[in-house]
Design an enzyme around this catalytic site. Structure first.
Site, PDB file in Angstrom:
ATOM      1  N   ALA A 209      44.406  50.528  35.760  1.00 34.19           N
ATOM      2  CA  ALA A 209      43.002  50.381  35.356  1.00 34.19           C
ATOM      3  C   ALA A 209      42.869  49.291  34.281  1.00 34.19           C
ATOM      4  O   ALA A 209      43.461  48.222  34.416  1.00 34.19           O
ATOM      5  CB  ALA A 209      42.442  51.723  34.909  1.00 34.19           C
ATOM      6  N   CYS A 210      42.137  49.578  33.227  1.00 29.02           N
ATOM      7  CA  CYS A 210      41.865  48.544  32.214  1.00 29.02           C
ATOM      8  C   CYS A 210      43.125  48.044  31.530  1.00 29.02           C
ATOM      9  O   CYS A 210      43.105  46.991  30.890  1.00 29.02           O
ATOM     10  CB  CYS A 210      40.908  49.078  31.155  1.00 29.02           C
ATOM     11  SG  CYS A 210      39.227  49.172  31.741  1.00 29.02           S
ATOM     12  N   SER A 211      44.210  48.794  31.605  1.00 33.56           N
ATOM     13  CA  SER A 211      45.441  48.374  30.927  1.00 33.56           C
ATOM     14  C   SER A 211      46.368  47.599  31.857  1.00 33.56           C
ATOM     15  O   SER A 211      47.512  47.304  31.481  1.00 33.56           O
ATOM     16  CB  SER A 211      46.173  49.595  30.363  1.00 33.56           C
ATOM     17  OG  SER A 211      45.362  50.236  29.424  1.00 33.56           O
TER      18      SER A 211
ATOM     19  N   SER B 272      40.847  45.027  33.137  1.00 35.78           N
ATOM     20  CA  SER B 272      42.111  44.532  32.569  1.00 35.78           C
ATOM     21  C   SER B 272      42.026  43.097  32.058  1.00 35.78           C
ATOM     22  O   SER B 272      42.842  42.680  31.237  1.00 35.78           O
ATOM     23  CB  SER B 272      43.212  44.617  33.622  1.00 35.78           C
ATOM     24  OG  SER B 272      42.996  43.689  34.650  1.00 35.78           O
TER      25      SER B 272
END
Ligand code: CO8
Length: 375
Positions: free
Chosen positions: A155-157, A335
């Site tokens: 996901a965002c990481s 990300s």
């Protein structure tokens, strides 16, 4: 063990953008239409009317003023409220690969590298437009890169986890140089008809070239001091879309949980301390203190969240420019956010200056990359 450098970054920004005013006008037109369709049920108290969205709320709650998207007309059409991205044949380049190639060419040029210098490609993003073959392998082939490629999703990481994966492989000698790309088509898994989150996301692609520090020559490159990743399970940011949906009753229905959904307040409260502690312990383990940091390039989800994390890590209000935000122009690009900030606001640091690239999001997941400007 080899030391690793980030020798080039690139950002592909879609040409089209949507201001808060345009977004709110489209949402409110949709809400009025829906409310009028449901007028009888609303009058009977069976259906809740959809309230208007509000530009002032969006800026105050998030700091977002605008977002870039691959297709504006579909998103702003009150009858559609979804991007129009025509399906491509198997023989055409995928949308994600196309974005990745644009960002990659900028990153490779900055790194002073050609595809012949790259041994691997990682496509790290919060959603991939197909299950397989990997988008990364398509990018590898389009660029004529030898070696191997794979997709990953945190996901965002995804980008900071991708940097850690690439850096570890370069350290151990399985590759000399790696291209990591982060094509994020957030507009296609956002529910633009949900007032609570319709303003949050945008589309973009970032690319990072990582290589053995002893081989890197690009001016302005950064050395990776170390990386640190952590995950902690939470349902507060979730997307239930997946291949098993077709096996379940009601799969033809328009299910809201098949797109991005979140408990935004809980995310805000729970993630801020996790991230601040991650950066602090990571710095301490490297015998560094907040005073040694010249810059924080944080994940770009919410300005208030970044202000709090910056204040906790530094022990004071961050000075102007110390913690640059780009979310006012790009919104949350999953990300890619911290990499956009790094790419746009890293040239001015001096050799020896330290900074932290940090992302956080669904999982929960958080990644911290301590970098030092090379001499
Ligand atoms: N206009 C006007 N009013 C609104 C609107 C709107 N658009 N939306 C909500 N309101 C109202 C609510 O109804 C509520 O009213 P009331 O008080 O009367 O009930 C009031 O405003 C406050 O609502 P909220 O509590 O929801 O608002 P917050 O102040 O908490 O702000 C945010 C909402 C901006 C979502 C905030 O909570 C936030 O940013 N949280 C952190 C989010 C975050 O970091 N998420 C990370 C997710 S990203 C990630 O991990 C990647 C996922 C993969 C990518 C997905 C791509 C699509």
């Amino acid at each position: 063990m080899q030391n690793v450098a980030i020798s080039g970054t690139g950002v592909f920004t879609p040409e089209e953008s949507i201001s808060n005013a345009e977004l709110v006008e489209a949402f409110n037109a949709f809400a009025r239409r829906k409310n009028s369709e449901n007028a009888d049920a609303i009058a009977r108290g069976e259906v809740e009317p959809i309230p208007d969205s509000d530009e002032g709320f969006i800026v105050k709650a998030s700091g977002i003023e605008s977002r870039h998207v691959l297709n504006k007309s579909g998103v702003l059409d009150p009858e559609r409220m979804f991007p129009l991205l025509p399906e491509r044949s198997d023989d055409e380049l995928s949308v994600m690969a196309e974005m990745a190639l644009k960002a990659a060419s900028i990153a490779l040029e900055k790194a002073g590298r050609t595809p012949a210098d790259i041994d691997a490609v990682i496509c790290a993003a919060s959603n991939h437009e197909r299950a397989y073959p990997a988008i990364a392998i398509e990018v590898q082939q389009a660029l004529g890169i030898n070696g191997f490629a794979f997709d990953m999703n945190v996901a965002c990481s995804s980008a900071t986890f991708g940097i850690q994966a690439a850096a570890d492989m370069i350290r151990c000698g399985s590759a000399r140089a790696i291209l990591m790309v982060n094509p994020e088509i957030c507009s296609a898994h956002l529910e633009w008809r949900d007032r609570d989150c319709h303003f949050i996301f945008g589309d973009v692609c970032t690319a990072v070239v990582l290589e053995r520090a002893d081989l890197a020559t690009a001016p302005g490159r950064y050395e990776i001091v170390s990386t640190r990743c952590l995950t902690q399970f939470s349902n507060n940011i979730r997307n239930n879309n997946g291949f098993l949906r077709r096996t379940r009753e009601g799969h033809m229905q328009d299910r809201r949980d098949m797109q991005f959904r979140q408990e935004g307040r809980k995310v805000f409260k729970q993630v801020v301390p996790i991230v601040a502690e991650l950066i602090q312990t990571h710095l301490a383990d490297e015998k560094l203190s907040a005073d040694d940091l010249s810059r924080l390039w944080l994940h770009q989800a919410n300005k208030g969240m970044n202000d709090l994390i910056g204040a906790r890590v530094l022990g004071r209000t961050p000075a102007n420019g110390e913690q640059p935000n780009i979310l006012q122009d790009y919104a949350n690009t999953s990300s890619a956010g911290s990499i956009i900030a790094f790419s746009k606001y890293s040239d001015d640091l001096q050799p020896g200056d330290y900074g932290v690239i940090c992302s956080f999001g669904a999982g929960y997941s958080a990644g911290s990359v301590i970098v030092r400007k090379a001499a």
